[in-house]
Design a protein around this motif. Structure first.
Motif, PDB file in Angstrom:
ATOM      1  N   MET A   1       0.842  -1.194   0.000  1.00  0.00           N
ATOM      2  CA  MET A   1       0.000   0.000   0.000  1.00  0.00           C
ATOM      3  C   MET A   1       0.881   1.249   0.000  1.00  0.00           C
ATOM      4  SD  MET A   1      -2.830   1.385   2.770  1.00  0.00           S
ATOM      5  CE  MET A   1      -3.408  -0.265   3.173  1.00  0.00           C
ATOM      6  N   LYS A   2       0.447   2.265  -0.729  1.00  0.00           N
ATOM      7  CA  LYS A   2       1.197   3.507  -0.825  1.00  0.00           C
ATOM      8  C   LYS A   2       0.487   4.630  -0.063  1.00  0.00           C
ATOM      9  CE  LYS A   2       3.557   2.579  -5.197  1.00  0.00           C
ATOM     10  NZ  LYS A   2       3.111   1.172  -5.329  1.00  0.00           N
ATOM     11  N   CYS A   3       1.281   5.596   0.371  1.00  0.00           N
ATOM     12  CA  CYS A   3       0.793   6.800   1.042  1.00  0.00           C
ATOM     13  C   CYS A   3       0.950   7.973   0.088  1.00  0.00           C
ATOM     14  CB  CYS A   3       1.587   7.048   2.323  1.00  0.00           C
ATOM     15  SG  CYS A   3       1.360   8.692   3.052  1.00  0.00           S
ATOM     16  N   LYS A 146      -5.055  -2.738  -4.404  1.00  0.00           N
ATOM     17  CA  LYS A 146      -6.150  -3.160  -3.526  1.00  0.00           C
ATOM     18  C   LYS A 146      -6.581  -2.044  -2.585  1.00  0.00           C
ATOM     19  CE  LYS A 146      -5.175  -8.139  -3.413  1.00  0.00           C
ATOM     20  NZ  LYS A 146      -4.849  -9.300  -2.526  1.00  0.00           N
ATOM     21  N   ALA A 147      -5.617  -1.224  -2.194  1.00  0.00           N
ATOM     22  CA  ALA A 147      -5.916  -0.112  -1.290  1.00  0.00           C
ATOM     23  C   ALA A 147      -4.827   0.932  -1.431  1.00  0.00           C
ATOM     24  CB  ALA A 147      -6.012  -0.596   0.157  1.00  0.00           C
ATOM     25  N   ALA A 148      -5.169   2.179  -1.113  1.00  0.00           N
ATOM     26  CA  ALA A 148      -4.203   3.278  -1.092  1.00  0.00           C
ATOM     27  C   ALA A 148      -4.631   4.244   0.002  1.00  0.00           C
ATOM     28  CB  ALA A 148      -4.148   3.989  -2.443  1.00  0.00           C
ATOM     29  N   VAL A 311     -13.291  -5.179  -0.990  1.00  0.00           N
ATOM     30  CA  VAL A 311     -13.313  -4.538  -2.311  1.00  0.00           C
ATOM     31  C   VAL A 311     -12.212  -3.479  -2.346  1.00  0.00           C
ATOM     32  CG1 VAL A 311     -15.795  -4.943  -2.606  1.00  0.00           C
ATOM     33  CG2 VAL A 311     -15.008  -2.779  -1.618  1.00  0.00           C
ATOM     34  N   PRO A 312     -11.823  -3.004  -3.532  1.00  0.00           N
ATOM     35  CA  PRO A 312     -10.792  -1.965  -3.607  1.00  0.00           C
ATOM     36  C   PRO A 312     -11.150  -0.762  -2.732  1.00  0.00           C
ATOM     37  CG  PRO A 312     -11.253  -2.845  -5.784  1.00  0.00           C
ATOM     38  CD  PRO A 312     -12.277  -3.441  -4.869  1.00  0.00           C
ATOM     39  N   THR A 313     -10.153  -0.234  -2.014  1.00  0.00           N
ATOM     40  CA  THR A 313     -10.423   0.739  -0.954  1.00  0.00           C
ATOM     41  C   THR A 313      -9.478   1.930  -1.025  1.00  0.00           C
ATOM     42  OG1 THR A 313     -11.192  -1.038   0.521  1.00  0.00           O
ATOM     43  CG2 THR A 313     -10.577   1.062   1.540  1.00  0.00           C
ATOM     44  N   ALA A 314     -10.051   3.133  -1.013  1.00  0.00           N
ATOM     45  CA  ALA A 314      -9.284   4.363  -0.836  1.00  0.00           C
ATOM     46  C   ALA A 314      -9.481   4.821   0.610  1.00  0.00           C
ATOM     47  CB  ALA A 314      -9.748   5.444  -1.800  1.00  0.00           C
ATOM     48  N   ILE A 315      -8.399   4.927   1.342  1.00  0.00           N
ATOM     49  CA  ILE A 315      -8.436   5.367   2.737  1.00  0.00           C
ATOM     50  C   ILE A 315      -8.063   6.843   2.757  1.00  0.00           C
ATOM     51  CG2 ILE A 315      -7.476   5.048   5.048  1.00  0.00           C
ATOM     52  CD1 ILE A 315      -6.715   2.156   4.095  1.00  0.00           C
TER      53      ILE A 315
END
Length: 343
Positions: A1-3, A146-148, A311-315
């Motif tokens: 995961m990237k920031c 999958k998430a970022a 599911v794909p997630t943007a945090i």
């Protein structure tokens, strides 16, 4: 995961806000960035900068007159003789179905819900890049991540389509959700901030394609007061697509996690193609706002359960203010999420 983060987001440096009528130092300060970056690094995230997509991502959820106001109001305000150092409204309309005021003072009252969103010389640029950060994280998810994690500062979930409030100017979570809608028929926003995401609710209140769910301290005696009650379910095409789960003041891990399960059940019934987590860390037991009592380990468990949506997630970062554990709380959430999602 990237920031995802852009250095320009540090420039916004508000001095004061009014709380219960008293002028106090504004807690939404640039130092938050340092604490949150440290937490993301401790969780093993690689830092990247967002691309500049222009004003289009913000314009997808905000009115053009509001965007013009944010971009120009500080310069116009400073032309007023004896004007304050920061733009702070001194008048608010009792309705919004009238002609648009021409004066800077009138427009400030129209576009600023409260006195907790002062605008200075650097506010527009910081908010602009905060929005780009949210859009980038959502685009990364569309491109296969999958998430970022979007380190958005200033935050956004109190910003309506045409109104700032509560430290927020552009609604980053709504912007991320709209980017995700470009490819997904249904998108859910799960807001776990201490305060209700009233701006996010307002933007999608009459829409059925974006489900909005919020856990927050009961607003009967807590900001934002007028929004966030369980009776608010949406309207028109959005009726039944908004769920508020107000929590008793000082609720800890057990109560929060029990209600989070209720939220996740509703999201599962909606079957979204992607989700936005509006991540507030101010529900922490040691946060200066002191509204809820979630522990650092509680944030780890919140992260794990959010990952279970699958599911794909943007945090998207929302609140969470200066305390010794701010970075640790972010790291705990991200580590819990990554462990449960195996990314």
């Amino acid at each position: 995961m990237k920031c995802v983060f852009h250095e320009t987001q540090r420039r916004h440096d508000p001095r004061h806000f009014l709380s219960s009528g008293a002028q106090k130092p504004n807690p939404e300060v640039p130092e938050r960035v340092n604490r949150l970056l440290a937490g993301a690094e401790n969780a093993g995230l690689e830092r990247v900068a967002p691309r500049d997509r222009g004003v289009a991502p913000a314009a997808a959820v905000h009115s053009p007159e509001y965007l013009r106001f944010l971009e120009t109001i500080y310069e116009r305000w400073r032309r007023i003789p004896d004007a304050s150092e920061e733009v702070v409204p001194n008048i608010h309309p009792d309705r919004r179905d009238f002609s648009y005021p021409a004066s800077a003072v009138g427009q400030a009252g129209y576009h600023m819900a409260d006195t907790a969103c002062p605008i200075s010389a650097d506010t527009w640029e910081s908010a602009y890049w905060s929005a780009q950060t949210a859009a980038e994280a959502a685009a990364m998810v569309l491109d296969g991540e999958k998430a970022a994690y979007a380190l958005c500062r200033p935050p956004g979930h109190h910003a309506f389509a045409d109104m700032a409030g509560g430290f927020c100017f552009l609604n980053n979570s709504a912007i991320a959700a709209q980017v995700l809608r470009s490819r997904h028929e249904r998108v859910a926003i799960l807001d776990v901030d201490l305060h209700h995401g009233n701006g996010t609710q307002g933007i999608f209140y009459a829409r059925g394609d974006v489900l909005t769910v919020s856990l927050h301290a009961d607003p009967a005696r807590f900001y934002p007061f007028f929004w966030g009650h369980a009776s608010e379910r949406g309207e028109g095409a959005g009726l039944g697509y908004n769920l508020n789960l107000p929590l008793p003041r000082h609720s800890g891990d057990e109560v929060f996690l029990d209600q989070l399960d209720v939220a996740l059940t509703r999201i599962a019934a909606f079957a979204p193609g992607a989700v936005v987590i509006a991540l507030g860390l101010d529900a922490f037991e040691g946060d200066p706002f002191g509204g809820l009592s979630v522990s650092t380990d509680g944030f780890r468990m919140i992260g794990e359960r959010c990952a279970s949506i699958g599911v794909p997630t943007a945090i998207v970062q929302e609140g969470g203010y200066l305390c010794d554990a701010l970075g640790d709380n972010l790291a705990a959430f991200l580590q819990g999420f990554r462990h449960a999602a195996a990314i």
